[in-house]
Design an enzyme around this catalytic site. Structure first.
Site, PDB file in Angstrom:
ATOM      1  N   PRO A  28       0.840  -1.201   0.000  1.00 19.30           N
ATOM      2  CA  PRO A  28       0.000   0.000   0.000  1.00 19.30           C
ATOM      3  C   PRO A  28       0.879   1.256   0.000  1.00 19.30           C
ATOM      4  O   PRO A  28       1.823   1.344   0.779  1.00 19.30           O
ATOM      5  CB  PRO A  28      -0.790  -0.112   1.310  1.00 19.30           C
ATOM      6  CG  PRO A  28      -0.008  -1.064   2.162  1.00 19.30           C
ATOM      7  CD  PRO A  28       0.740  -1.962   1.232  1.00 19.30           C
ATOM      8  N   ALA A  64      -3.323   3.619   1.806  1.00 22.78           N
ATOM      9  CA  ALA A  64      -4.064   3.755   3.060  1.00 22.78           C
ATOM     10  C   ALA A  64      -5.340   4.541   2.773  1.00 22.78           C
ATOM     11  O   ALA A  64      -5.283   5.688   2.335  1.00 22.78           O
ATOM     12  CB  ALA A  64      -3.210   4.486   4.092  1.00 22.78           C
ATOM     13  N   GLN A 106      -6.406  -1.264   1.837  1.00 22.54           N
ATOM     14  CA  GLN A 106      -5.851  -1.029   3.172  1.00 22.54           C
ATOM     15  C   GLN A 106      -6.731   0.008   3.865  1.00 22.54           C
ATOM     16  O   GLN A 106      -6.791   1.163   3.442  1.00 22.54           O
ATOM     17  CB  GLN A 106      -4.410  -0.517   3.108  1.00 22.54           C
ATOM     18  CG  GLN A 106      -3.805  -0.424   4.513  1.00 22.54           C
ATOM     19  CD  GLN A 106      -2.430   0.198   4.559  1.00 22.54           C
ATOM     20  OE1 GLN A 106      -2.221   1.292   4.035  1.00 22.54           O
ATOM     21  NE2 GLN A 106      -1.489  -0.480   5.204  1.00 22.54           N
ATOM     22  N   TYR A 193       0.174   4.865  13.233  1.00 23.49           N
ATOM     23  CA  TYR A 193      -1.189   5.356  13.055  1.00 23.49           C
ATOM     24  C   TYR A 193      -2.084   4.826  14.187  1.00 23.49           C
ATOM     25  O   TYR A 193      -1.593   4.188  15.117  1.00 23.49           O
ATOM     26  CB  TYR A 193      -1.698   5.007  11.649  1.00 23.49           C
ATOM     27  CG  TYR A 193      -0.887   5.727  10.588  1.00 23.49           C
ATOM     28  CD1 TYR A 193      -0.809   7.123  10.594  1.00 23.49           C
ATOM     29  CD2 TYR A 193      -0.154   5.039   9.621  1.00 23.49           C
ATOM     30  CE1 TYR A 193      -0.037   7.807   9.656  1.00 23.49           C
ATOM     31  CE2 TYR A 193       0.617   5.720   8.680  1.00 23.49           C
ATOM     32  CZ  TYR A 193       0.671   7.104   8.710  1.00 23.49           C
ATOM     33  OH  TYR A 193       1.438   7.792   7.791  1.00 23.49           O
ATOM     34  N   ARG A 241      -1.583  -5.243   8.725  1.00 30.89           N
ATOM     35  CA  ARG A 241      -0.189  -4.793   8.622  1.00 30.89           C
ATOM     36  C   ARG A 241       0.239  -4.292   9.991  1.00 30.89           C
ATOM     37  O   ARG A 241      -0.419  -3.427  10.581  1.00 30.89           O
ATOM     38  CB  ARG A 241      -0.066  -3.684   7.587  1.00 30.89           C
ATOM     39  CG  ARG A 241       1.360  -3.295   7.345  1.00 30.89           C
ATOM     40  CD  ARG A 241       1.499  -2.373   6.165  1.00 30.89           C
ATOM     41  NE  ARG A 241       2.450  -2.932   5.235  1.00 30.89           N
ATOM     42  CZ  ARG A 241       3.219  -2.193   4.423  1.00 30.89           C
ATOM     43  NH1 ARG A 241       3.106  -0.899   4.398  1.00 30.89           N
ATOM     44  NH2 ARG A 241       4.095  -2.778   3.617  1.00 30.89           N
TER      45      ARG A 241
HETATM   46  C1  FNR Z   1       4.489   4.021   1.689  1.00 27.30           C
HETATM   47  N1  FNR Z   1       4.225   3.102   2.688  1.00 27.30           N
HETATM   48  C2  FNR Z   1       2.939   2.936   3.129  1.00 27.30           C
HETATM   49  N2  FNR Z   1       2.622   1.949   4.012  1.00 27.30           N
HETATM   50  C3  FNR Z   1       1.354   1.708   4.352  1.00 27.30           C
HETATM   51  O1  FNR Z   1       1.108   0.780   5.128  1.00 27.30           O
HETATM   52  N3  FNR Z   1       0.341   2.458   3.855  1.00 27.30           N
HETATM   53  C4  FNR Z   1       0.564   3.486   2.986  1.00 27.30           C
HETATM   54  O2  FNR Z   1      -0.370   4.111   2.495  1.00 27.30           O
HETATM   55  C5  FNR Z   1       1.910   3.775   2.659  1.00 27.30           C
HETATM   56  N4  FNR Z   1       2.231   4.835   1.851  1.00 27.30           N
HETATM   57  C6  FNR Z   1       3.468   4.905   1.272  1.00 27.30           C
HETATM   58  C7  FNR Z   1       3.707   5.820   0.242  1.00 27.30           C
HETATM   59  C8  FNR Z   1       4.931   5.823  -0.409  1.00 27.30           C
HETATM   60  C9  FNR Z   1       5.152   6.765  -1.561  1.00 27.30           C
HETATM   61  C10 FNR Z   1       5.953   4.932  -0.012  1.00 27.30           C
HETATM   62  C11 FNR Z   1       7.296   4.898  -0.721  1.00 27.30           C
HETATM   63  C12 FNR Z   1       5.740   4.075   1.040  1.00 27.30           C
HETATM   64  C13 FNR Z   1       5.243   2.099   3.043  1.00 27.30           C
HETATM   65  C14 FNR Z   1       5.317   1.002   1.991  1.00 27.30           C
HETATM   66  O3  FNR Z   1       4.118   0.255   1.915  1.00 27.30           O
HETATM   67  C15 FNR Z   1       6.477   0.027   2.288  1.00 27.30           C
HETATM   68  O4  FNR Z   1       6.249  -0.619   3.504  1.00 27.30           O
HETATM   69  C16 FNR Z   1       7.822   0.730   2.356  1.00 27.30           C
HETATM   70  O5  FNR Z   1       7.991   1.607   1.251  1.00 27.30           O
HETATM   71  C17 FNR Z   1       8.979  -0.266   2.383  1.00 27.30           C
HETATM   72  O6  FNR Z   1       8.948  -1.122   1.268  1.00 27.30           O
HETATM   73  P1  FNR Z   1       9.861  -0.844  -0.040  1.00 27.30           P
HETATM   74  O7  FNR Z   1       9.439   0.453  -0.638  1.00 27.30           O
HETATM   75  O8  FNR Z   1      11.286  -0.785   0.431  1.00 27.30           O
HETATM   76  O9  FNR Z   1       9.598  -2.014  -0.947  1.00 27.30           O
END
Ligand code: FNR
Length: 369
Positions: A28, A64, A106, A193, A241
């Site tokens: 997400p 989210a 999510q 959160y 999560r």
């Molecule tokens: C996120 N992440 C994130 N996590 C989540 O639980 N809900 C969300 O809406 C978001 N939003 C979000 C936006 C952006 C632009 C990024 C880069 C990240 C965290 C994401 O889901 C993930 O856990 C982390 O980015 C780590 O994984 P990667 O990017 O290393 O594969």
């Protein structure tokens, strides 16, 4: 055949399960793109999620998506607190399905981390991080306690009535997600959160039935799970999560996570995604696969659960290794999928999958996967 591209089943209370074509999940990721500020998803969500469904992910998670307007991180978040929003999600879900992927939403409430600036370049000039005050277009925030450990303005501590109302909001959002056609609901209980704020002793200083002991701090999360599980059909998987560790002495720990995950599994949560942190400054490890050990701990503690690892998993061979070593059952891909929507299809080709198991859309056959 690789482990990564072996089909998988997410468990459901009625025993039917949800079949997935492989074990790659789109993480997400907030898009901060609802410029009308009404929480209604539009062409950007269709394009962003649709491209990744076409790119081969087995399960595509929305960003989210707030269960109430007050629970949005920023006013440019998506929502599912009204029927207009649910109706706008439906065609996006249909398109994801048409590409052979499952659609997950999510559900989120940001609690004391709500009412911030949209985290896009240009929206966060120096000094603009943190809460947006009501006088600047933000809104009042709520949380378990009026504590400022998040480095943001303190939320108002929730009354029992507000807790009860918010539990109903989660359930109503799950019902709308079902009406929109989603296959999976993932409860966002990570990243500092609202639910995580209740779980962690760093942000929960309540002295009533929702604070203090492990049992009390996990009460709000259990109430959310119970309400959502009741509202969400028994043939659809429920996921969560979690931040596996606050990485802070005296915070929520991986031992707490493993204990709580076992309880959640018993309550009908079939899938767990293991992230970390989100309260205050980051003190955890970094580097490739930096959170895989958290997934492995939950997988060991909760036999039968479907556990995904996330966090700097960028290479196909690395993802395959996470599964081969038994650390997790699947991987969630975030930033690598922003760079490349076809991450799964290319990974399948790189891992030597037979042509028929490479998930690409027929329209792209000339790409010669
Ligand atoms: C996120 N992440 C994130 N996590 C989540 O639980 N809900 C969300 O809406 C978001 N939003 C979000 C936006 C952006 C632009 C990024 C880069 C990240 C965290 C994401 O889901 C993930 O856990 C982390 O980015 C780590 O994984 P990667 O990017 O290393 O594969």
């Amino acid at each position: 055949m690789s482990k990564l591209f072996a089909p998988a089943t997410l468990g459901t209370p009625d025993g039917t399960g949800l079949e997935l074509r492989n074990r790659t999940f789109l993480a997400p990721m907030c898009q901060y793109s609802i410029t009308k500020r009404d929480g209604v998803p539009h062409a950007w969500q269709m394009t962003h999620l649709g491209a990744r469904a076409a790119g081969g992910f087995a399960l595509v998670y929305t960003e989210a998506t707030a269960v109430t307007a007050q629970g949005r991180i920023s006013d440019q978040d998506t929502g599912i607190w009204n029927d207009d929003q649910a109706e706008a999600w439906a065609p996006i879900v249909d398109f994801i399905h048409s590409q052979g992927a499952a659609a997950g939403i999510q559900l989120a409430h940001a609690g004391g981390k709500a009412s911030t600036y949209a985290w896009l370049p240009g929206h966060t000039a120096a000094g603009q991080r943190g809460n947006l005050r009501p006088r600047d277009g933000g809104w009042e925030t709520i949380g378990p306690s009026a504590t400022d450990v998040l480095g943001l303005a303190s939320p108002t501590a929730m009354t029992q009535e507000q807790i009860d109302a918010s539990i109903s909001d989660w359930a109503a959002a799950a019902r709308r997600a079902d009406a929109a056609g989603f296959d999976v609901v993932q409860i966002h209980a990570a990243h500092g959160y609202l639910i995580h704020q209740f779980l962690s002793p760093l942000t929960n200083t309540r002295t009533d039935a929702y604070g203090g002991s492990f049992e009390n701090r996990t009460r709000y999360a259990r109430e959310v799970i119970t309400a959502v599980r009741e509202a969400w059909p028994a043939h659809k998987p429920l996921a969560i999560r979690l931040s596996g560790d606050d990485w802070v002495q005296g915070g929520w720990s991986i031992a707490d996570t493993a204990r709580f995950a076992l309880e959640a599994f018993g309550m009908g949560v079939g899938a767990f995604d293991l992230s970390s942190a989100g309260i205050g400054a980051y003190h955890g490890p970094s580097g490739p696969g930096f959170q895989v050990s958290l997934a492995a701990a939950v997988k060991a503690a909760v036999p039968g659960a479907f556990v995904t690892a996330v966090g700097l998993i960028t290479e196909p061979a690395q993802a395959e290794q996470v599964l081969v070593t038994g650390a997790a059952d699947g991987v969630s891909i975030g930033r690598a999928a922003l760079k490349n929507p076809n991450w799964p299809a290319i990974a399948a080709a790189e891992l030597g999958e037979p042509h028929e198991n490479i998930p690409f859309p027929a329209q792209y056959w000339r790409a010669n996967w």
